[in-house]
Write a protein that holds these residues in place. Sequence first.
Motif, PDB file in Angstrom:
ATOM      1  N   GLY A   1      38.465  43.052  39.920  1.00  0.00           N
ATOM      2  CA  GLY A   1      39.690  43.723  40.360  1.00  0.00           C
ATOM      3  C   GLY A   1      39.520  44.356  41.731  1.00  0.00           C
ATOM      4  N   ALA A   2      38.386  44.993  41.954  1.00  0.00           N
ATOM      5  CA  ALA A   2      38.123  45.627  43.248  1.00  0.00           C
ATOM      6  C   ALA A   2      37.989  44.570  44.337  1.00  0.00           C
TER       7      ALA A   2
ATOM      8  N   ALA B   1      33.478  44.643  30.804  1.00  0.00           N
ATOM      9  CA  ALA B   1      34.335  45.681  31.388  1.00  0.00           C
ATOM     10  C   ALA B   1      33.977  45.913  32.851  1.00  0.00           C
ATOM     11  N   LEU B   2      32.688  45.996  33.169  1.00  0.00           N
ATOM     12  CA  LEU B   2      32.267  46.219  34.551  1.00  0.00           C
ATOM     13  C   LEU B   2      32.591  45.006  35.405  1.00  0.00           C
TER      14      LEU B   2
ATOM     15  N   CYS C   1      35.033  42.917  34.973  1.00  0.00           N
ATOM     16  CA  CYS C   1      36.482  42.946  35.177  1.00  0.00           C
ATOM     17  C   CYS C   1      36.842  43.954  36.280  1.00  0.00           C
ATOM     18  N   GLU C   2      36.225  45.119  36.238  1.00  0.00           N
ATOM     19  CA  GLU C   2      36.462  46.140  37.256  1.00  0.00           C
ATOM     20  C   GLU C   2      36.021  45.642  38.627  1.00  0.00           C
ATOM     21  N   PHE C   3      34.866  44.998  38.682  1.00  0.00           N
ATOM     22  CA  PHE C   3      34.337  44.457  39.933  1.00  0.00           C
ATOM     23  C   PHE C   3      35.285  43.396  40.500  1.00  0.00           C
TER      24      PHE C   3
END
Length: 88
Positions: free
Chosen positions: A75-76, A68-69, A71-73
């Motif tokens: 995306g950013a 999850a982290l 994926c967030e990274f």
Amino acid sequence: MTRSAGSYTTSDLSRRSDDIIVEALRHPVNITQRNKPRLVLLNIEDYERLMRQSRMRSAFTLETMSDALLCEFEGAADAYADSDETNR
């Protein structure tokens, strides 16, 4: 001899510990030895706040990041790259 407000030598600490402790209860106090910073005295509430803040900080590598982290990274990073290309 006090060098500046909130800064004392180790000799000051041995001679005036009561006064220095009272000051450290109000704000952090620097202790120097041979003109080099060596210690900081601070009240327990400030110490505990700093410890809580340090526990909240974490360092990750791509291998240790949760999915999850990661994926967030990603995306950013993609959003940053897209905005950088738009601004060129």
